[in-house]
Scaffold this motif. Sequence first.
Motif, PDB file in Angstrom:
ATOM      1  N   THR A 171       0.632  -1.497   0.058  1.00 21.31           N
ATOM      2  CA  THR A 171       0.193   0.040  -0.075  1.00 21.31           C
ATOM      3  C   THR A 171       0.684   0.774  -0.019  1.00 21.31           C
ATOM      4  N   HIS A 172       1.852   0.893   0.769  1.00 16.05           N
ATOM      5  CA  HIS A 172       2.844   2.701   0.524  1.00 16.05           C
ATOM      6  C   HIS A 172       4.006   2.265  -0.162  1.00 16.05           C
ATOM      7  N   ALA A 174       2.784   1.876  -3.473  1.00 14.36           N
ATOM      8  CA  ALA A 174       1.457   1.955  -4.607  1.00 14.36           C
ATOM      9  C   ALA A 174       2.010   3.854  -4.366  1.00 14.36           C
ATOM     10  N   SER A 175       1.316   4.054  -2.894  1.00 17.23           N
ATOM     11  CA  SER A 175       1.286   5.585  -3.060  1.00 17.23           C
ATOM     12  C   SER A 175       2.952   6.558  -3.348  1.00 17.23           C
ATOM     13  N   GLN A 177       4.682   5.515  -5.994  1.00 16.04           N
ATOM     14  CA  GLN A 177       4.877   5.690  -7.422  1.00 16.04           C
ATOM     15  C   GLN A 177       4.015   6.836  -7.429  1.00 16.04           C
ATOM     16  N   LYS A 178       2.656   7.044  -6.789  1.00 13.06           N
ATOM     17  CA  LYS A 178       1.223   8.134  -7.141  1.00 13.06           C
ATOM     18  C   LYS A 178       2.505   9.307  -7.413  1.00 13.06           C
ATOM     19  N   GLN A 179       3.334   9.113  -6.128  1.00 13.75           N
ATOM     20  CA  GLN A 179       4.212  10.805  -6.236  1.00 13.75           C
ATOM     21  C   GLN A 179       5.159  10.822  -6.814  1.00 13.75           C
ATOM     22  N   GLY A 180       5.354   9.882  -7.558  1.00 11.64           N
ATOM     23  CA  GLY A 180       6.815   9.503  -8.953  1.00 11.64           C
ATOM     24  C   GLY A 180       7.887   8.684  -8.622  1.00 11.64           C
ATOM     25  N   HIS A 182       9.328   5.603  -8.723  1.00 12.08           N
ATOM     26  CA  HIS A 182       9.060   4.088  -9.718  1.00 12.08           C
ATOM     27  C   HIS A 182      10.367   3.211  -9.357  1.00 12.08           C
TER      28      HIS A 182
END
Length: 227
Positions: A171-172, A174-175, A177-180, A182
């Motif tokens: 879960t962390h 995925a969060s 990755q949303k911030q960039g 990768h």
Amino acid sequence: MLKFVFWLLAAINLLVLAIGQGYLGSFRTETREPARLKNQLHAEKITLLMAAQATAPVEPAPSPAKPPPAAPQIFACTEVGNFVLADARKFESRLAALALGERQSRHNVAGQDISSYMVFIPSQGSKEGADRKAGELKQLGVTNYFIMGEGSPQRWGISLGVFKSETSAQTHLASLQKQGVHSARVAPRYSASKQVAYQFRDLDTATRTRLAEITKQFDEQELRSCK
């Protein structure tokens, strides 16, 4: 007229007498053996037996020898494990029904248990590389990180958090990755643990089958051959 009848009767009597004496041959089917043989199919293959031969008892053909019974299969060495200590005690309690005695042994093995899960960026090769990656994280708004130094297996990597469960770690990730972010990934962290393995000698097929049924009661455990 009487003379005609007389001579007719005489002729009939003579004819009957000639037939009875066989002067005119037999009108019945010949039943003597030579004639019967001639009427058989493939008469040339028939062999006449003497009376003693015909009445002699026929000895039965000897029955083929039975092959010796196959030797039972014996499994020289079978191993099960590794068990954590709590499962080892349960396993041993179920083994008691097999009464294996000296054919059963146990030994300790060094194991590793997953203690937690870490979200991290792999090693950047040097302190300078790790510092540059840390700067990029700041620009993305990530402030919760830690550069792993020379005492860590992930030297010059960047830790982004340690979690008890893999679900929380994913879960962390995925969060991030949303911030960039990768280049981050999730990996388990291990701690040393004491585990137990069991060996069994000279098991027949039936006993090994019963052992396999007991082993199925423990997740991720199975029989294997050993030396």
